[in-house]
Scaffold this active site. Structure first.
Site, PDB file in Angstrom:
ATOM      1  N   ASP A   1     150.910   0.616 124.835  1.00 37.18           N
ATOM      2  CA  ASP A   1     150.252   1.657 125.645  1.00 37.18           C
ATOM      3  C   ASP A   1     149.301   2.465 124.768  1.00 37.18           C
ATOM      4  O   ASP A   1     149.206   3.689 124.886  1.00 37.18           O
ATOM      5  CB  ASP A   1     151.273   2.567 126.328  1.00 37.18           C
TER       6      ASP A   1
ATOM      7  N   ASP B   1     157.825   3.173 120.530  1.00 40.66           N
ATOM      8  CA  ASP B   1     157.481   4.058 119.418  1.00 40.66           C
ATOM      9  C   ASP B   1     158.598   5.026 119.052  1.00 40.66           C
ATOM     10  O   ASP B   1     158.474   5.784 118.083  1.00 40.66           O
ATOM     11  CB  ASP B   1     156.190   4.831 119.718  1.00 40.66           C
TER      12      ASP B   1
END
Length: 379
Positions: free
Chosen positions: A269, A243
């Site tokens: 995640d 990310d």
């Protein structure tokens, strides 16, 4: 059904080709235009389905909730980001919660569901280090135990395929060795292990690392720690959360450059708030969390990162366009590499004849135009 595009990912490159799909499989691959096409995607990129081996939830559902309809809804909807294979991931909680969570996954697999294929369960914790627990609930962290793990695996009907543990707390590496012997991938994470301890973990069967850079001893040129181990040992797998927030883009580039194209695994995640409207109250492992503007989740009122709301197609874009990872390496990280790690690369991770028809059609901006899960259109 004949699906064609002038950019189908085969053998590490885009080819003008057709996929002949029937009974959930790719039956044959032909040159573009060989047969009349049922679906012509022009110049859109057609790639293998993404496999997310570390994801706790989405759409308001968490694996630990043990709600069958929540799990089914997640599997049915997650192909919107190109995911066709998944490991629902637990988070550390008390034994009764974890037992119900894994039993729920096993029940849904037995009874049936639609969408992304559940390839197993990722058991993250409770065998973690207290200092590097991150957002994992401290009250539920436990010492590694073969007997207790057998109990969880029995409840899961053998579906636990991947476990995160702290190797330095696994006495004589008993659980690591047991998992290796029984086909469960051991991933080192949430750990204070030194480089030397990590190497002993690998020597005794550990084959991966959980969200490299996060929840582990960092790199120093005199004390390499787990991060140094991840970069030095190039033939074990290592997850990264792509990310751009959990790890700096430069760190992602450094790691993937060191690790190479065959052992990096992109993960989300992600937590239950993913694909939910802004606002709302959420929790992880029984503890409240809040979502920042960047999409990061934090334990409420703290600066402790609890997870992400990352979409896998967005993670692929970040790796390529922002971290400057070569496209083939980045794509491997969410297709063939996780398939190989889970030993399902004989049917997942490639667009080859004989493989499951898990197919993603990508726009040039990485938006998902269409996803096929075992040959079934999902969008």
């Amino acid at each position: 059904m004949i699906l064609q595009s002038r950019r189908i990912w085969i053998g590490g490159q885009f080819l003008e080709a057709q996929l002949d799909i029937a009974e959930g499989k790719i039956q044959a691959v032909y040159p573009y235009g060989t047969k009349a096409a049922d679906e012509d995607y022009g110049t859109k990129r057609v790639v293998p389905g993404f496999i997310d081996i570390h994801t706790h939830g989405a759409y308001g559902f968490d694996t630990n909730d043990a709600e069958p309809e929540g799990l089914r809804d997640w599997m049915r909807r997650i192909p919107e980001e190109g995911v066709t294979g998944i490991l629902p991931t637990t988070v550390t909680q008390m034994p009764d919660v974890l037992t119900k969570a894994v039993a729920n996954v096993a029940a849904v697999v037995k009874e049936g569901y639609e969408g992304a294929e559940i390839l197993g369960i990722h058991f993250e914790g409770p065998y973690l280090d207290m200092e590097y627990k991150g957002a994992q609930p401290p009250e539920a962290i436990a010492e590694p135990s073969v007997e207790q793990f057998k109990m969880y695996q029995e409840a899961a009907k053998g579906l636990i395929k991947y476990i995160t543990l702290a190797p330095e707390h696994d006495r004589d590496f008993a659980l690591t060795k047991y998992c290796k012997q029984t086909g469960v991938v051991v991933s080192m994470g949430h750990s204070s292990a030194t480089y030397e301890q990590a190497m002993m973990g690998i020597a005794n069967g550990a084959a991966s690392m959980t969200h490299v850079f996060n929840g582990m001893t960092g790199f120093h040129h005199r004390t390499p720690g787990l991060v140094g181990t991840a970069m030095r040992v190039r033939d074990i797998y290592g997850e990264v959360i792509g990310d751009g927030c959990h790890s700096h883009l430069a760190a992602l580039n450094d790691y993937v450059t060191a690790k190479g194209r065959d052992f990096t695994i992109l993960i989300s995640d992600s937590l239950r708030p993913k694909h939910c409207p802004p606002g709302g109250e959420y929790e992880l492992g029984g503890h409240p969390i809040e979502i920042s503007e960047s999409g990061l989740a934090y334990l409420k009122g703290t600066t402790t990162i609890a997870g992400s709301t990352l979409n896998m197609n967005r993670g692929l874009k970040i790796l390529v366009e922002d971290a400057m990872i070569p496209f083939d390496t980045a794509l491997n990280s969410c297709t063939i590499n996780p398939a190989r790690c889970l030993s399902v690369d004989d049917r997942k991770g490639r667009l080859n004849a004989g493989y499951d028809a898990d197919v993603v059609v990508l726009e040039d901006n990485y938006d998902v135009y269409q996803t096929y899960c075992r040959g079934k259109k999902m969008l």
